[in-house]
Motif scaffolding. Structure first.
Motif, PDB file in Angstrom:
ATOM      1  N   ASP A  88      81.782  12.195  53.484  1.00  0.00           N
ATOM      2  CA  ASP A  88      81.976  13.495  52.834  1.00  0.00           C
ATOM      3  C   ASP A  88      80.703  13.822  52.063  1.00  0.00           C
ATOM      4  O   ASP A  88      80.219  12.996  51.282  1.00  0.00           O
ATOM      5  CB  ASP A  88      83.164  13.462  51.872  1.00  0.00           C
ATOM      6  CG  ASP A  88      84.501  13.392  52.591  1.00  0.00           C
ATOM      7  OD1 ASP A  88      84.726  14.216  53.498  1.00  0.00           O
ATOM      8  OD2 ASP A  88      85.307  12.508  52.252  1.00  0.00           O
ATOM      9  N   LEU A  89      80.186  15.035  52.266  1.00  0.00           N
ATOM     10  CA  LEU A  89      78.900  15.383  51.659  1.00  0.00           C
ATOM     11  C   LEU A  89      78.757  16.894  51.593  1.00  0.00           C
ATOM     12  O   LEU A  89      79.068  17.589  52.555  1.00  0.00           O
ATOM     13  CB  LEU A  89      77.766  14.791  52.513  1.00  0.00           C
ATOM     14  CG  LEU A  89      76.328  15.168  52.163  1.00  0.00           C
ATOM     15  CD1 LEU A  89      75.949  14.627  50.786  1.00  0.00           C
ATOM     16  CD2 LEU A  89      75.382  14.630  53.234  1.00  0.00           C
ATOM     17  N   GLU A  90      78.302  17.378  50.457  1.00  0.00           N
ATOM     18  CA  GLU A  90      77.922  18.786  50.334  1.00  0.00           C
ATOM     19  C   GLU A  90      76.496  18.866  49.819  1.00  0.00           C
ATOM     20  O   GLU A  90      76.127  18.143  48.887  1.00  0.00           O
ATOM     21  CB  GLU A  90      78.856  19.543  49.384  1.00  0.00           C
ATOM     22  CG  GLU A  90      80.230  19.811  49.961  1.00  0.00           C
ATOM     23  CD  GLU A  90      81.027  20.815  49.137  1.00  0.00           C
ATOM     24  OE1 GLU A  90      80.497  21.304  48.104  1.00  0.00           O
ATOM     25  OE2 GLU A  90      82.164  21.118  49.525  1.00  0.00           O
ATOM     26  N   GLU A 119      78.467   3.887  55.127  1.00  0.00           N
ATOM     27  CA  GLU A 119      79.144   4.608  54.052  1.00  0.00           C
ATOM     28  C   GLU A 119      78.133   5.077  53.003  1.00  0.00           C
ATOM     29  O   GLU A 119      77.086   4.444  52.815  1.00  0.00           O
ATOM     30  CB  GLU A 119      80.180   3.700  53.367  1.00  0.00           C
ATOM     31  CG  GLU A 119      81.286   3.232  54.298  1.00  0.00           C
ATOM     32  CD  GLU A 119      82.293   2.337  53.575  1.00  0.00           C
ATOM     33  OE1 GLU A 119      81.980   1.863  52.459  1.00  0.00           O
ATOM     34  OE2 GLU A 119      83.379   2.122  54.134  1.00  0.00           O
ATOM     35  N   ASP A 166      83.803   7.857  57.455  1.00  0.00           N
ATOM     36  CA  ASP A 166      84.465   8.779  56.539  1.00  0.00           C
ATOM     37  C   ASP A 166      83.475   9.415  55.558  1.00  0.00           C
ATOM     38  O   ASP A 166      83.635   9.355  54.346  1.00  0.00           O
ATOM     39  CB  ASP A 166      85.578   8.031  55.778  1.00  0.00           C
ATOM     40  CG  ASP A 166      86.589   8.996  55.175  1.00  0.00           C
ATOM     41  OD1 ASP A 166      86.756  10.107  55.722  1.00  0.00           O
ATOM     42  OD2 ASP A 166      87.200   8.644  54.144  1.00  0.00           O
ATOM     43  N   GLY A 206      85.896  14.418  62.420  1.00  0.00           N
ATOM     44  CA  GLY A 206      85.487  15.104  61.193  1.00  0.00           C
ATOM     45  C   GLY A 206      84.842  16.440  61.498  1.00  0.00           C
ATOM     46  O   GLY A 206      84.751  16.864  62.659  1.00  0.00           O
ATOM     47  N   ARG A 236      78.065  21.158  54.703  1.00  0.00           N
ATOM     48  CA  ARG A 236      79.316  20.532  54.259  1.00  0.00           C
ATOM     49  C   ARG A 236      79.794  19.575  55.357  1.00  0.00           C
ATOM     50  O   ARG A 236      80.027  19.989  56.493  1.00  0.00           O
ATOM     51  CB  ARG A 236      80.392  21.569  53.957  1.00  0.00           C
ATOM     52  CG  ARG A 236      81.747  20.933  53.598  1.00  0.00           C
ATOM     53  CD  ARG A 236      82.777  21.993  53.237  1.00  0.00           C
ATOM     54  NE  ARG A 236      82.613  22.468  51.882  1.00  0.00           N
ATOM     55  CZ  ARG A 236      82.800  23.733  51.493  1.00  0.00           C
ATOM     56  NH1 ARG A 236      83.126  24.650  52.378  1.00  0.00           N
ATOM     57  NH2 ARG A 236      82.658  24.070  50.229  1.00  0.00           N
ATOM     58  N   VAL A 237      79.900  18.327  55.017  1.00  0.00           N
ATOM     59  CA  VAL A 237      80.337  17.276  55.935  1.00  0.00           C
ATOM     60  C   VAL A 237      81.673  16.752  55.421  1.00  0.00           C
ATOM     61  O   VAL A 237      81.777  16.363  54.249  1.00  0.00           O
ATOM     62  CB  VAL A 237      79.306  16.125  55.993  1.00  0.00           C
ATOM     63  CG1 VAL A 237      79.762  15.030  56.938  1.00  0.00           C
ATOM     64  CG2 VAL A 237      77.932  16.658  56.396  1.00  0.00           C
ATOM     65  N   SER A 238      82.696  16.754  56.262  1.00  0.00           N
ATOM     66  CA  SER A 238      84.039  16.347  55.843  1.00  0.00           C
ATOM     67  C   SER A 238      84.589  15.289  56.782  1.00  0.00           C
ATOM     68  O   SER A 238      84.740  15.532  57.985  1.00  0.00           O
ATOM     69  CB  SER A 238      84.993  17.551  55.820  1.00  0.00           C
ATOM     70  OG  SER A 238      84.486  18.575  54.996  1.00  0.00           O
ATOM     71  N   ALA A 239      84.865  14.110  56.227  1.00  0.00           N
ATOM     72  CA  ALA A 239      85.571  13.025  56.940  1.00  0.00           C
ATOM     73  C   ALA A 239      84.934  12.702  58.290  1.00  0.00           C
ATOM     74  O   ALA A 239      85.624  12.519  59.292  1.00  0.00           O
ATOM     75  CB  ALA A 239      87.050  13.385  57.119  1.00  0.00           C
TER      76      ALA A 239
END
Length: 251
Positions: free
Chosen positions: A30-32, A222, A28, A65, A12-15
């Motif tokens: 975001d990735l799951e 991005e 920025d 992040g 889980r990658v957030s911001a």
């Protein structure tokens, strides 16, 4: 690493942002990635693909992040970081094998040093993995005696010997002669079919079509598209992806 809930995504990658000086190379993110999913990351050179791969096991440190692997935040240093890197296998463009060690010693070094496996058990497991990637007959040779494709398969076996929860591949075929690419992709496709969680940075469109559950298309740091292979190759949504595919698929 601490055991986490099996409900948590594997990654889980957030911001997440990453700067090199004033240059923003990840913006920025975001990735799951759920367990067992194969994600192929495509995009032009300089789009941030390899940097994304490297921040996931802290070879590069995100500027801001958060990143969770199996529900646990990336450790900053020390033994916890070594354990994380055991859980997150990494295969590079260059094979990064120890030139002065035999192939079987390259494969068994990590399990003995980090996983604290006995040497006999590590060797037995190492030989099983070398058989799995088709180079058991090269076990006692040194890296320089192997072809590029064989060295990359040895590098995959070495990563698997750590019994990782997830495998990261950073353009694993880009340093190979064309005739050696398929033998490495075959090993990767087998891993995918066996349910290994994988993030693969690659230019191999055929592999993305065949083995990926998802395609991420990156440009300018991005994630521009996050979709199925079929959707991406047949109906890309962004102009950047259409331009990229137009250049790649006409060559």
């Amino acid at each position: 690493m601490t055991e986490a809930s099996t409900d948590a995504p594997m990654i889980r990658v957030s911001a997440v942002d990453k700067y090199f000086g004033s240059l923003r190379v990840l913006s920025d993110i975001d990735l799951e990635i759920p367990r067992g999913q194969v994600v192929v990351v495509l995009g032009p050179s300089g789009s941030g693909k390899s940097t994304l791969c490297r921040v996931l096991n802290r070879l590069e440190v995100a500027t801001s992040g958060s990143i969770l692997v199996d529900g646990v935040p990336l450790p900053e240093e020390g033994r916890a970081l070594a354990e994380l890197r055991a859980d997150v296998g990494m295969v590079f463009q260059q094979f990064n094998l120890f030139a002065h060690k035999s192939i079987i010693d390259n494969v068994t070094l990590g399990p003995v040093k980090v996983r604290k496996l006995g040497r006999n058990e590590a060797r037995e497991e190492g030989m099983r993995l070398l058989r799995r990637v088709g180079i058991a007959d090269q076990a006692e040779k040194y890296p320089a005696q192997l072809s590029g494709g064989q060295q990359q398969r040895a590098a995959i076996a070495r990563a698997l010997a750590m019994r990782p929860k997830v495998m990261l591949f950073d353009e694993p075929t880009s340093a190979l002669d064309p005739e050696m690419v398929s033998e490495v992709l075959e090993v990767m496709a087998d891993l995918a079919e066996e349910g290994m969680t994988m993030l693969v940075v690659s230019h191999e469109m055929g592999f993305a079509r065949r083995a990926a559950h998802r395609v991420l298309f990156m440009a300018d740091g991005e994630i521009v598209e996050d979709t199925t292979p079929q959707q991406f190759f047949e109906q890309p949504e962004s102009d950047r992806a259409k331009d990229f595919l137009g250049k790649i698929l006409t060559h």
